[in-house]
Scaffold this motif. Structure first.
Motif, PDB file in Angstrom:
ATOM      1  N   PHE A  83     -16.571 -86.855   4.080  1.00 35.36           N
ATOM      2  CA  PHE A  83     -16.440 -85.529   4.577  1.00 35.36           C
ATOM      3  C   PHE A  83     -15.650 -84.525   3.963  1.00 35.36           C
ATOM      4  O   PHE A  83     -14.905 -84.840   3.263  1.00 35.36           O
ATOM      5  CB  PHE A  83     -15.213 -86.157   5.940  1.00 35.36           C
ATOM      6  N   ASP A  84     -16.394 -83.599   3.803  1.00 30.33           N
ATOM      7  CA  ASP A  84     -15.928 -82.535   2.989  1.00 30.33           C
ATOM      8  C   ASP A  84     -15.451 -81.388   3.751  1.00 30.33           C
ATOM      9  O   ASP A  84     -16.299 -80.333   4.353  1.00 30.33           O
ATOM     10  CB  ASP A  84     -16.933 -81.954   1.730  1.00 30.33           C
ATOM     11  N   LYS A  85     -14.332 -81.097   4.001  1.00 30.21           N
ATOM     12  CA  LYS A  85     -13.812 -79.899   4.999  1.00 30.21           C
ATOM     13  C   LYS A  85     -13.520 -78.795   4.450  1.00 30.21           C
ATOM     14  O   LYS A  85     -13.356 -77.666   4.867  1.00 30.21           O
ATOM     15  CB  LYS A  85     -12.468 -80.341   5.700  1.00 30.21           C
ATOM     16  N   GLY A  86     -13.892 -78.792   3.101  1.00 31.22           N
ATOM     17  CA  GLY A  86     -13.628 -77.470   2.337  1.00 31.22           C
ATOM     18  C   GLY A  86     -12.218 -77.052   2.241  1.00 31.22           C
ATOM     19  O   GLY A  86     -11.326 -77.738   2.122  1.00 31.22           O
ATOM     20  N   LYS A  87     -11.857 -75.760   2.561  1.00 33.44           N
ATOM     21  CA  LYS A  87     -10.873 -75.024   2.336  1.00 33.44           C
ATOM     22  C   LYS A  87     -10.009 -75.013   3.906  1.00 33.44           C
ATOM     23  O   LYS A  87      -8.749 -74.747   3.952  1.00 33.44           O
ATOM     24  CB  LYS A  87     -10.991 -73.724   2.094  1.00 33.44           C
ATOM     25  N   TYR A  88     -10.657 -75.893   4.990  1.00 34.55           N
ATOM     26  CA  TYR A  88     -10.011 -75.575   5.992  1.00 34.55           C
ATOM     27  C   TYR A  88      -8.978 -76.946   6.215  1.00 34.55           C
ATOM     28  O   TYR A  88      -9.411 -78.172   5.759  1.00 34.55           O
ATOM     29  CB  TYR A  88     -11.371 -75.878   7.011  1.00 34.55           C
ATOM     30  N   LEU A  89      -8.192 -76.765   7.033  1.00 35.30           N
ATOM     31  CA  LEU A  89      -7.157 -77.646   7.457  1.00 35.30           C
ATOM     32  C   LEU A  89      -7.884 -78.734   8.388  1.00 35.30           C
ATOM     33  O   LEU A  89      -8.765 -78.341   9.369  1.00 35.30           O
ATOM     34  CB  LEU A  89      -5.891 -77.170   8.055  1.00 35.30           C
ATOM     35  N   TYR A  90      -7.454 -79.954   8.484  1.00 37.41           N
ATOM     36  CA  TYR A  90      -8.035 -81.033   9.261  1.00 37.41           C
ATOM     37  C   TYR A  90      -7.176 -81.023  10.709  1.00 37.41           C
ATOM     38  O   TYR A  90      -6.513 -81.690  10.733  1.00 37.41           O
ATOM     39  CB  TYR A  90      -7.748 -82.350   8.566  1.00 37.41           C
ATOM     40  N   HIS A  91      -7.479 -79.923  11.409  1.00 33.84           N
ATOM     41  CA  HIS A  91      -7.167 -79.864  12.645  1.00 33.84           C
ATOM     42  C   HIS A  91      -7.976 -78.853  13.473  1.00 33.84           C
ATOM     43  O   HIS A  91      -8.867 -78.223  12.936  1.00 33.84           O
ATOM     44  CB  HIS A  91      -5.741 -79.437  12.780  1.00 33.84           C
ATOM     45  N   GLY A  92      -7.848 -78.931  15.031  1.00 36.56           N
ATOM     46  CA  GLY A  92      -8.681 -78.048  15.733  1.00 36.56           C
ATOM     47  C   GLY A  92     -10.131 -78.129  15.606  1.00 36.56           C
ATOM     48  O   GLY A  92     -10.693 -79.162  15.904  1.00 36.56           O
ATOM     49  N   ARG A  93     -10.886 -77.108  15.366  1.00 37.26           N
ATOM     50  CA  ARG A  93     -12.373 -77.416  15.463  1.00 37.26           C
ATOM     51  C   ARG A  93     -13.050 -78.274  14.279  1.00 37.26           C
ATOM     52  O   ARG A  93     -13.843 -79.152  14.466  1.00 37.26           O
ATOM     53  CB  ARG A  93     -12.900 -76.088  15.249  1.00 37.26           C
ATOM     54  N   ILE A  94     -12.430 -78.433  13.211  1.00 34.53           N
ATOM     55  CA  ILE A  94     -12.685 -79.281  11.857  1.00 34.53           C
ATOM     56  C   ILE A  94     -12.509 -80.753  12.393  1.00 34.53           C
ATOM     57  O   ILE A  94     -13.328 -81.667  12.440  1.00 34.53           O
ATOM     58  CB  ILE A  94     -11.894 -79.004  10.716  1.00 34.53           C
TER      59      ILE A  94
END
Length: 108
Positions: A83-94
């Motif tokens: 899983f590559d979430k990129g620059k986004y924090l791991y919460h909410g929509r991600i």
């Protein structure tokens, strides 16, 4: 010494990478084979399945996109992903997208 943010996540042939992009209006995810540099499958909240008539929150919609992506990748007989979430924090929509992928039986 390298920054944590400067490290690149790289998928393996038996574990392709899930790349996520989030905008204000939608969420997009694709499964990428980094070795052959090809996108295997993709899914987004802009697909016709998710019509504007359905009154779902962005988080619920992200979960549905994850489930749809999980169904598509199951047809390719892949069970494990990176899983590559990129620059986004791991919460909410991600997080909701990741939970949708896990609900379809895939592992990170």
């Amino acid at each position: 010494m390298k920054n944590k943010k400067s490290r690149k996540i790289f998928g393996k042939p038996n574990r392709p990478r899930v790349s996520v992009f989030r905008s204000n209006k939608g969420i997009y995810a694709q499964i990428i084979d980094d070795v052959s540099r090809k996108t295997l499958v993709s899914s987004s909240s802009r697909e016709k399945i998710f019509s504007k008539k359905s009154r779902k929150t962005k988080i619920e919609l992200s979960n549905e996109v994850g489930k749809l992506l999980g169904q598509k990748i199951k047809k390719l007989k892949i069970k494990k992903l990176i899983f590559d979430k990129g620059k986004y924090l791991y919460h909410g929509r991600i997080k909701s997208l990741a939970d949708g992928i896990r609900e379809s039986g895939l592992e990170f």
